[in-house]
Design an enzyme around this catalytic site. Structure first.
Site, PDB file in Angstrom:
ATOM      1  N   PHE A  60       0.803  -1.222   0.000  1.00 33.11           N
ATOM      2  CA  PHE A  60       0.000   0.000   0.000  1.00 33.11           C
ATOM      3  C   PHE A  60       0.835   1.270   0.000  1.00 33.11           C
ATOM      4  O   PHE A  60       0.360   2.338  -0.365  1.00 33.11           O
ATOM      5  CB  PHE A  60      -0.951   0.006   1.213  1.00 33.11           C
ATOM      6  CG  PHE A  60      -0.310   0.470   2.498  1.00 33.11           C
ATOM      7  CD1 PHE A  60      -0.136   1.827   2.757  1.00 33.11           C
ATOM      8  CD2 PHE A  60       0.159  -0.444   3.437  1.00 33.11           C
ATOM      9  CE1 PHE A  60       0.478   2.254   3.927  1.00 33.11           C
ATOM     10  CE2 PHE A  60       0.772  -0.021   4.600  1.00 33.11           C
ATOM     11  CZ  PHE A  60       0.938   1.333   4.845  1.00 33.11           C
TER      12      PHE A  60
ATOM     13  N   SER B 173       5.031  -6.899   3.570  1.00 32.25           N
ATOM     14  CA  SER B 173       5.546  -7.203   4.911  1.00 32.25           C
ATOM     15  C   SER B 173       6.334  -8.515   4.901  1.00 32.25           C
ATOM     16  O   SER B 173       6.138  -9.368   4.031  1.00 32.25           O
ATOM     17  CB  SER B 173       4.377  -7.299   5.887  1.00 32.25           C
ATOM     18  OG  SER B 173       3.506  -8.322   5.454  1.00 32.25           O
TER      19      SER B 173
ATOM     20  N   CYS C  16       9.627   1.615   3.812  1.00 33.13           N
ATOM     21  CA  CYS C  16      10.509   0.510   4.198  1.00 33.13           C
ATOM     22  C   CYS C  16      11.917   1.031   4.469  1.00 33.13           C
ATOM     23  O   CYS C  16      12.753   0.306   4.993  1.00 33.13           O
ATOM     24  CB  CYS C  16      10.520  -0.567   3.137  1.00 33.13           C
ATOM     25  SG  CYS C  16      11.322  -0.032   1.643  1.00 33.13           S
TER      26      CYS C  16
HETATM   27  P1  NAD Z   1       1.276  -6.624   3.074  1.00 33.31           P
HETATM   28  O1  NAD Z   1       2.283  -7.705   3.174  1.00 33.31           O
HETATM   29  O2  NAD Z   1       0.162  -6.596   4.039  1.00 33.31           O
HETATM   30  O3  NAD Z   1       0.574  -6.659   1.614  1.00 33.31           O
HETATM   31  C1  NAD Z   1       1.335  -6.615   0.439  1.00 33.31           C
HETATM   32  C2  NAD Z   1       0.558  -7.308  -0.687  1.00 33.31           C
HETATM   33  O4  NAD Z   1       0.387  -8.685  -0.353  1.00 33.31           O
HETATM   34  C3  NAD Z   1      -0.843  -6.738  -0.915  1.00 33.31           C
HETATM   35  O5  NAD Z   1      -1.059  -6.659  -2.316  1.00 33.31           O
HETATM   36  C4  NAD Z   1      -1.762  -7.765  -0.262  1.00 33.31           C
HETATM   37  O6  NAD Z   1      -3.002  -7.876  -0.930  1.00 33.31           O
HETATM   38  C5  NAD Z   1      -0.986  -9.058  -0.401  1.00 33.31           C
HETATM   39  N1  NAD Z   1      -1.206  -9.980   0.726  1.00 33.31           N
HETATM   40  C6  NAD Z   1      -1.411  -9.649   2.027  1.00 33.31           C
HETATM   41  N2  NAD Z   1      -1.538 -10.758   2.783  1.00 33.31           N
HETATM   42  C7  NAD Z   1      -1.398 -11.806   1.946  1.00 33.31           C
HETATM   43  C8  NAD Z   1      -1.419 -13.232   2.134  1.00 33.31           C
HETATM   44  N3  NAD Z   1      -1.601 -13.770   3.335  1.00 33.31           N
HETATM   45  N4  NAD Z   1      -1.240 -14.017   1.052  1.00 33.31           N
HETATM   46  C9  NAD Z   1      -1.033 -13.480  -0.165  1.00 33.31           C
HETATM   47  N5  NAD Z   1      -1.010 -12.148  -0.414  1.00 33.31           N
HETATM   48  C10 NAD Z   1      -1.178 -11.319   0.626  1.00 33.31           C
HETATM   49  O7  NAD Z   1       2.087  -5.248   3.090  1.00 33.31           O
HETATM   50  P2  NAD Z   1       1.526  -3.760   3.168  1.00 33.31           P
HETATM   51  O8  NAD Z   1       0.989  -3.515   4.520  1.00 33.31           O
HETATM   52  O9  NAD Z   1       0.681  -3.473   1.980  1.00 33.31           O
HETATM   53  O10 NAD Z   1       2.883  -2.926   2.958  1.00 33.31           O
HETATM   54  C11 NAD Z   1       3.705  -2.523   4.019  1.00 33.31           C
HETATM   55  C12 NAD Z   1       4.899  -3.436   4.158  1.00 33.31           C
HETATM   56  O11 NAD Z   1       5.638  -3.452   2.941  1.00 33.31           O
HETATM   57  C13 NAD Z   1       5.876  -2.983   5.220  1.00 33.31           C
HETATM   58  O12 NAD Z   1       6.291  -4.102   5.954  1.00 33.31           O
HETATM   59  C14 NAD Z   1       7.028  -2.389   4.418  1.00 33.31           C
HETATM   60  O13 NAD Z   1       8.282  -2.418   5.067  1.00 33.31           O
HETATM   61  C15 NAD Z   1       7.022  -3.271   3.231  1.00 33.31           C
HETATM   62  N6  NAD Z   1       7.692  -2.653   2.116  1.00 33.31           N
HETATM   63  C16 NAD Z   1       8.923  -3.123   1.785  1.00 33.31           C
HETATM   64  C17 NAD Z   1       9.629  -2.534   0.752  1.00 33.31           C
HETATM   65  C18 NAD Z   1      10.989  -3.026   0.393  1.00 33.31           C
HETATM   66  O14 NAD Z   1      11.519  -2.590  -0.608  1.00 33.31           O
HETATM   67  N7  NAD Z   1      11.583  -3.920   1.153  1.00 33.31           N
HETATM   68  C19 NAD Z   1       9.074  -1.448   0.061  1.00 33.31           C
HETATM   69  C20 NAD Z   1       7.804  -1.004   0.430  1.00 33.31           C
HETATM   70  C21 NAD Z   1       7.122  -1.619   1.460  1.00 33.31           C
END
Ligand code: NAD
Length: 491
Positions: free
Chosen positions: A151, A228, A283
């Site tokens: 997001f 995440s 992140c």
């Molecule tokens: P999230 O993991 O909740 O969701 C990310 C995506 O995965 C979404 O499209 C969601 O629909 C999907 N998803 C969620 N749960 C799932 C499951 N159980 N099975 C399959 N798909 C699933 O992450 P978020 O809250 O949208 O984003 C924030 C996180 O992203 C933070 O932890 C942040 O650090 C990380 N992030 C990392 C980077 C990086 O480059 N390392 C960059 C941006 C964000």
């Protein structure tokens, strides 16, 4: 209220799924749209996969110089529409307008870098590896590629992958975050104007069910995930078990060390931007700030002052530095972590809980928070908070601080503020993180460099962006050729 459509095979089509969830403006809880969410999104994903597999057949043989042409047009279209896109990012994600526009600019830079694919794809050739035998390596497209996005950067993150995948001859499916699908809806309106082959780039909405279909279908060959850590680990394991190439970027907990020889005012300015930019939902947000020796008092005072100066509010309002966090659940989760820290002995230097923004009383706002004397083994120090919270620590030496940095499970970013080249060199050599900042607060790699998380911040091998993306989105083929002299014909 509009239910968002999918973009599959070059058309906007309704989801097979009747169930929806709300897309909500985090500044005031206004429902902006409804997004399909539920088991039948699997059928949408299946349609998108079939369309992408069909489109791939011709696209993979289109000359690379022609494959990059639509990217030039897309860059121009995004630039022409950047104001509207930035406003959408702010509405659904909460960050300030300036942050939204800057995020989209980073996306554009990835499109520009991917336009260099004709050069980046050039192969290696060795003549006479044995007498009369030549050997060379070509890079071919990997196939149908899928991206699952988080997001917090709805405009930028899909572009760490999409333009490279396309330029390398692949077809593509994007699954944006269900919390912020509107930005990519607008971008796909622009993609629709590119006259690309039908099915080459598709967008599907949904959550876990939709993602699992992308992870399981044998036609999908590569998965790019950002989100995440628990989900990144799951995506990597399930995708890899199904024989796919996977790059899965996870969460983070980013430390910053301030040496006694640092420029304290400069450091405080940059660190406050790093901690509180995007309301800490980056992140690469700094989180644990470690002052070395007697610099503690000076940096503490400067950080409190900078944090207090941040203006929190609705991201489209003039002069706002920091918007709300993404959901009400996220806000209460962050408040609970602060409370837990206090229970573990932390002192609150600045308390951002119970923030109330005039005109936006129902928004998910927190103002900047600073904690000190935080338990080193406690939740505040070790959990990704993903909110505007800073923990201030004091240590005796750079060695002690580097040990602390390296004891963390994540490895996305680590930064050092110093005026000593020797300290900088020691730190860059020893810190266990994939992105290092020296007198930098958000060490975000430019598009030509890989976004290099380590440890629990990344699962896989090749990262997003630049040359790594070219390698990720292609498979190598090595050819050894012999053309015997006796076969030479005279014409
Ligand atoms: P999230 O993991 O909740 O969701 C990310 C995506 O995965 C979404 O499209 C969601 O629909 C999907 N998803 C969620 N749960 C799932 C499951 N159980 N099975 C399959 N798909 C699933 O992450 P978020 O809250 O949208 O984003 C924030 C996180 O992203 C933070 O932890 C942040 O650090 C990380 N992030 C990392 C980077 C990086 O480059 N390392 C960059 C941006 C964000």
């Amino acid at each position: 209220m509009e239910v968002l459509k999918n973009y599959i095979n070059g058309s906007w089509i309704e989801s097979k799924e009747q169930g929806t969830i709300d897309v909500v403006n985090p500044a005031n809880q206004e429902v902006l749209a409804k997004v399909p969410y539920g088991e039948k999104t699997v059928e949408d994903a299946a349609m998108a996969i079939d369309a992408a597999a069909e489109a791939l057949k011709e696209w993979r043989n289109v000359p690379v110089m022609r494959r990059v042409q639509p990217l030039y047009k897309l860059k121009t279209l995004i630039e022409e529409n950047i104001d509207e896109i930035a406003k959408l990012i702010t509405l659904e994600c909460g960050k300030s307008y300036a942050e939204s526009a800057a995020e989209m600019q980073r996306g554009i830079e990835n499109i520009e870098t991917a336009c260099a694919t004709p050069t980046l794809l050039q192969s290696e050739f060795s003549e006479n590896v044995a007498t009369g035998i030549d050997e060379f390596m070509i890079r071919q497209p990997i196939g149908v590629c899928a991206c699952i996005a988080p997001f917090n950067f709805p405009g930028m993150i899909p572009f760490w992958f999409l333009p490279y995948a396309l330029a390398c001859g692949n077809s593509f499916i994007l699954k944006p975050s269900e919390k912020v699908p509107l930005t990519m809806m607008k971008v796909f309106e622009l993609i629709d104007q590119l006259d690309l082959p039908k099915g080459l780039i598709n967008l599907v909405h949904g959550g876990k069910e939709c993602v699992d279909k992308l992870l399981d279908d044998p036609q999908v060959k590569a998965i790019s995930f950002v989100g995440s850590t628990p989900v990144a680990r799951y995506i990597y394991q399930r995708g890899a078990a199904n024989g796919k190439r996977v790059q899965a970027q996870g969460g983070a907990k980013n430390p910053v060390i301030v040496m006694p020889d640092a420029d304290v005012d400069m450091a405080a300015n940059i660190i406050a931007d790093s901690v509180y930019g995007c309301a800490g939902q980056r992140c690469l947000a700094a989180s644990n700030i470690i002052a070395i020796g007697d610099t503690n008092g000076a940096i503490k005072e400067a950080l409190v002052e900078k944090a207090k100066s941040k203006v929190t509010g609705f991201g489209l309002d003039e002069g706002v530095d920091m918007g709300p966090v993404i959901t009400a659940e996220s806000k209460s989760r962050i408040e609970n972590i602060i409370a837990q820290g206090v229970a573990e002995g932390a002192e609150v230097l600045l308390d951002g809980r119970n923030a109330s923004i005039s005109g936006f009383e129902h928004g998910n706002f927190l103002t900047p928070t600073i904690l000190e004397n935080v338990a080193l083994d406690g939740e505040v120090i070790n959990t990704e908070i993903f909110g505007p919270v800073m923990s201030l620590l004091n240590m005796d030496s750079i060695e002690q601080a580097v040990d602390f940095v390296n004891s963390n499970n994540f490895g996305n970013m680590a930064c050092l503020f110093t005026s000593s080249g020797r300290n900088a060199r020691t730190f860059r050599n020893q810190a266990n993180a994939g992105n290092i900042g020296i007198n930098i607060g958000v060490a975000a790699p430019m598009a030509q460099f890989p976004f290099s998380g380590w440890n629990d911040s990344f699962f896989g091998d090749l990262h997003g962006q630049g040359r790594h993306a070219i390698e990720f989105f292609t498979q190598t083929k090595v050819v050894i050729e012999r053309w015997p002299k006796e076969w030479t014909r005279k014409f």
